[in-house]
Design an enzyme around this catalytic site. Sequence first.
Site, mmCIF file in Angstrom:
data_model
loop_
_atom_site.group_PDB
_atom_site.id
_atom_site.type_symbol
_atom_site.label_atom_id
_atom_site.label_comp_id
_atom_site.label_asym_id
_atom_site.label_seq_id
_atom_site.Cartn_x
_atom_site.Cartn_y
_atom_site.Cartn_z
ATOM 1 N N LYS A 3 -41.985 29.834 -27.038
ATOM 2 C CA LYS A 3 -41.111 28.764 -26.545
ATOM 3 C C LYS A 3 -40.134 29.288 -25.500
ATOM 4 O O LYS A 3 -39.783 28.569 -24.553
ATOM 5 C CB LYS A 3 -40.364 28.121 -27.712
ATOM 6 C CG LYS A 3 -41.242 27.244 -28.596
ATOM 7 C CD LYS A 3 -41.889 26.099 -27.820
ATOM 8 C CE LYS A 3 -42.553 25.087 -28.759
ATOM 9 N NZ LYS A 3 -43.248 24.004 -28.006
ATOM 10 N N SER A 21 -37.951 24.697 -27.575
ATOM 11 C CA SER A 21 -37.324 24.748 -28.893
ATOM 12 C C SER A 21 -36.052 25.573 -28.825
ATOM 13 O O SER A 21 -35.957 26.528 -28.042
ATOM 14 C CB SER A 21 -38.278 25.372 -29.915
ATOM 15 O OG SER A 21 -37.620 25.599 -31.149
ATOM 16 N N TYR A 79 -43.705 32.115 -32.427
ATOM 17 C CA TYR A 79 -43.332 30.771 -31.957
ATOM 18 C C TYR A 79 -42.133 30.837 -31.016
ATOM 19 O O TYR A 79 -42.132 30.238 -29.935
ATOM 20 C CB TYR A 79 -43.023 29.896 -33.166
ATOM 21 C CG TYR A 79 -42.545 28.504 -32.828
ATOM 22 C CD1 TYR A 79 -43.425 27.546 -32.340
ATOM 23 C CD2 TYR A 79 -41.211 28.139 -33.022
ATOM 24 C CE1 TYR A 79 -42.989 26.261 -32.039
ATOM 25 C CE2 TYR A 79 -40.772 26.860 -32.725
ATOM 26 C CZ TYR A 79 -41.659 25.928 -32.234
ATOM 27 O OH TYR A 79 -41.213 24.661 -31.944
#
Length: 262
Positions: free
Chosen positions: A163, A146, A159
């Site tokens: 990533k 991401s 998150y």
Amino acid sequence: MILDRFRLDGKVAVVTGAGRGIGAAIAVALAEAGADVVLAARTRSQLLSVAEEVRRRGRRAHVVESDLSDPAAGAALAGIAVAEFDRLDVVVNNVGGGRPGPLGRSSTDVLERAFRFNVSTADALTRAGAEVMLRGDGGAIVNISSAIGRVAGRGFLAYGTAKAALTHYTRLSAADLAPRIRVNAVAPGTVFTSALRKLVGEEAMRERVEASTPLRRIGDPQDVAAAVLYLATDASAYLTGKVIEVDGGLHAPNIDLGLPDL
């Protein structure tokens, strides 16, 4: 012909998180290129719909309803591919996610869950898939990272950190698995999926996201699928350990010199 290098005829792919959005688009794109596909996600009804799209492209599909937050479930997919289609050539580690929240409203447990879901499951399937590929003709592994794994944004602590780890895991595993297995990643920016609709449902928020992206639009799942197809095929035969940023120019230099628009 150069376009032949974008084909996957006779190949078998595993795509996690394949029930909707980016994962579904990737699965269909691989099928259009000639691959048979093992589709894995939690929701069977969504998987069956994607499987029908794969079969409409003249390819075989096998559905695996599984909770991929469990790394063991991801690892099992390599054996399922061999049992169903006798080989495995492409792995797409697309499953992932994480609960939004800044440091003050997060916890170590949230961070650990994000790592398990985004990194540990990818690692488990990469290891199992590599074992199968090394017994055969080699293969390609594509991880879906991401843009938030590189840029800092409020509310994405768990998150984004996971990533970022997946991005570097891509480089390190590529070094270990070369030359017979290539490992690359795609790092999407803002892509219009059902999950995003919940975050940018208001028109003002959507305009804000588009204004912050140099190409002035939100990405489409097929934008990501096209990059994955490139990395999964011989079109990218001399690439490994790389991350393609499909982000509308988010990482491009953003320097305004006051010059008139071209």
